[in-house]
Design an enzyme around this catalytic site. Sequence first.
Site, PDB file in Angstrom:
ATOM      1  N   HIS A 224       0.855  -1.186   0.000  1.00  0.00           N
ATOM      2  CA  HIS A 224       0.000   0.000   0.000  1.00  0.00           C
ATOM      3  C   HIS A 224       0.892   1.237   0.000  1.00  0.00           C
ATOM      4  O   HIS A 224       1.470   1.585   1.031  1.00  0.00           O
ATOM      5  CB  HIS A 224      -0.907   0.024   1.240  1.00  0.00           C
ATOM      6  CG  HIS A 224      -1.897  -1.104   1.285  1.00  0.00           C
ATOM      7  ND1 HIS A 224      -2.663  -1.382   2.401  1.00  0.00           N
ATOM      8  CD2 HIS A 224      -2.265  -2.015   0.353  1.00  0.00           C
ATOM      9  CE1 HIS A 224      -3.447  -2.425   2.149  1.00  0.00           C
ATOM     10  NE2 HIS A 224      -3.216  -2.832   0.918  1.00  0.00           N
ATOM     11  N   LEU A 225       0.971   1.904  -1.122  1.00  0.00           N
ATOM     12  CA  LEU A 225       1.865   3.056  -1.265  1.00  0.00           C
ATOM     13  C   LEU A 225       1.002   4.282  -1.475  1.00  0.00           C
ATOM     14  O   LEU A 225       0.179   4.302  -2.384  1.00  0.00           O
ATOM     15  CB  LEU A 225       2.789   2.822  -2.467  1.00  0.00           C
ATOM     16  CG  LEU A 225       3.483   1.461  -2.386  1.00  0.00           C
ATOM     17  CD1 LEU A 225       3.943   0.984  -3.737  1.00  0.00           C
ATOM     18  CD2 LEU A 225       4.620   1.496  -1.388  1.00  0.00           C
TER      19      LEU A 225
END
Length: 516
Positions: free
Chosen positions: A447-448
């Site tokens: 999750h960026l």
Amino acid sequence: MTASPAPAVHEAGPTRNVITRHDHRGDTTIAADVAVIGSGAGGATIAAELAEAGFDVVVLEDGSYYQTRDFTADSSAMTRQLYRDGGSTMAIGDPPVFYQEGRAVGGSTVINGGMSWRTPETVLARWDRELGLAGIARELEPYFERVERRIHVAPMDPEAIGNDNLLLKRGADAKGWKIIGNLRNQAHCTGSNRCAFGCPTGAKQSALVSYIPRALHYGARVYADIHVDRVTRRGRRATGVVGTVHGSGHKLTVHAKLVVAACGAIHTPALLVRSGFRSPSGQLGRNLAMHPNVKVVAIFDEDVTGWKGVHQAFQVREFQDQGLLFAAVNLPPALLAMSFPHRGAALGQLMQHYDRMVLAGMLCEDTTTGRIRTIHGRPQAFYQLAGADAANLQRGVVLLSELLFAAGARRIYLPFHRAAELTGPDAARRLLERPIPPRGWEVVSVHLMGTCRMGTDRSAAVTGRFGEVHDAAGLMIADASLFPTPIGVNPMETVMALATRAAGYVIDNAARFLAA
Ligand SMILES: Cc1cc2nc3c(=O)[nH]c(=O)nc-3n(C[C@H](O)[C@H](O)[C@H](O)COP(=O)(O)OP(=O)(O)OC[C@H]3O[C@@H](n4cnc5c(N)ncnc54)[C@H](O)[C@@H]3O)c2cc1C
Ligand code: SF4
């Protein structure tokens, strides 16, 4: 009459309006109303919405175009094809954080788990209160609904749920902890557990099989295998993009009235920097959140066969207000083996128990942020796991181990250096006696978020509330880089809702955007 020979079995012909590296014969220049860079959760969504509203849209994607029929059981081939850098990219820090991104038409949605959750109300309330995004919860509501219809967000069919997830539920129930069934973007998922390698049945409604076909239907053109080198500009106004075709090196130039950067939180800031855009806020590339993630492996007496059943059917939400979510995931044996410290015969012996293993992990809502630096035009992530987050992970590992023992686990292997295996809940609790410093952890991320944060204050945010880049014209952002803070749950649906809302803004202001 002579019988005609049976037709040879072959793949369907090329898809209309999808242009791949094989279709280029030289340098090309085209024009469009809107050029969208990146075809993932953000890019595909805004492209489909704008195409449907009548805009002439071109999508440019660094990765290749694969279809459901191309997704096979060869995990290592799928990883090479669908993941950027073969899935082994690293944020520099102590410990380094290994992160994964999709690189294909459909972006990370092609390889993601399909969990589809709205942004938590507490997070939206904070964005409203502290970041000038007044009324955002109410504003996003219809867009969440629209996205959920488009990608078919639904509970799982019970028969697609595997034993590893049922054991997670058994443990949570035994502890009396809150556990919920995941909503996923799927229609009659068969539980083949291949979500992370391209769904072979087409059940997962990734952008590849939802928004991209919709965009194509409404006339959008999708150029795969194009690395966008830069956004062209006249002063502060974006005028289009220039990209390079993989393989041949031919150039593709697009003249566009509106450019939308949707390359994801790692690549969008680098694209802006190498195109010469600056943000007076000083926030371009900063505020990188990663939801650091660690895993434990539990061995049971009974057969688990964790490869059967959908990827993550449940989430343990008991500790959500403390920034922790737990889930059971499964990895193919080769990938799982890499996460053990064992080598040689010892590893072989351990892996003999593969069919009795539950791999469980946790997501931690980070309290710190990292940044993207653009070095020779390429992004490099820097992220230092905070001491507070390491402590939270340590607590999470203890809680998750207690849950797995309550479900019947016999042994648990841990995600940090020199950790002895655990043989019971007391041993798990004793882990808290010895703080494990950040550098001791093996941390991964999928999750960026957050490197071009949105906000109304141009001295503190890179874009406005709809993703329009402050101090530029004809340039918007529509991807996870907009998040002003981490959100503590899976981000895809938030990205899609923000992109749908951005499309609505462009449609409402079409005269202004098309006048350029
Ligand atoms: C393994 C994995 C599992 C996940 N599981 C879930 C889940 O279950 N639920 C959930 O909500 N989220 C999940 N996520 C996260 C979710 O998929 C992402 O948050 C979301 O896709 C981000 O959307 P985006 O538009 O920012 O970027 P992406 O979807 O990553 O799309 C960006 C696209 O831009 C392209 N691109 C980048 N640079 C360029 C360039 N210069 N030129 C042209 N194209 C470029 C990339 O190739 C990529 O296709 C997961 C992610 C991964 C990797
Ligand atoms: S479990 Fe299998 S069928 Fe279901 S979404 Fe994942 S890959 Fe597709």
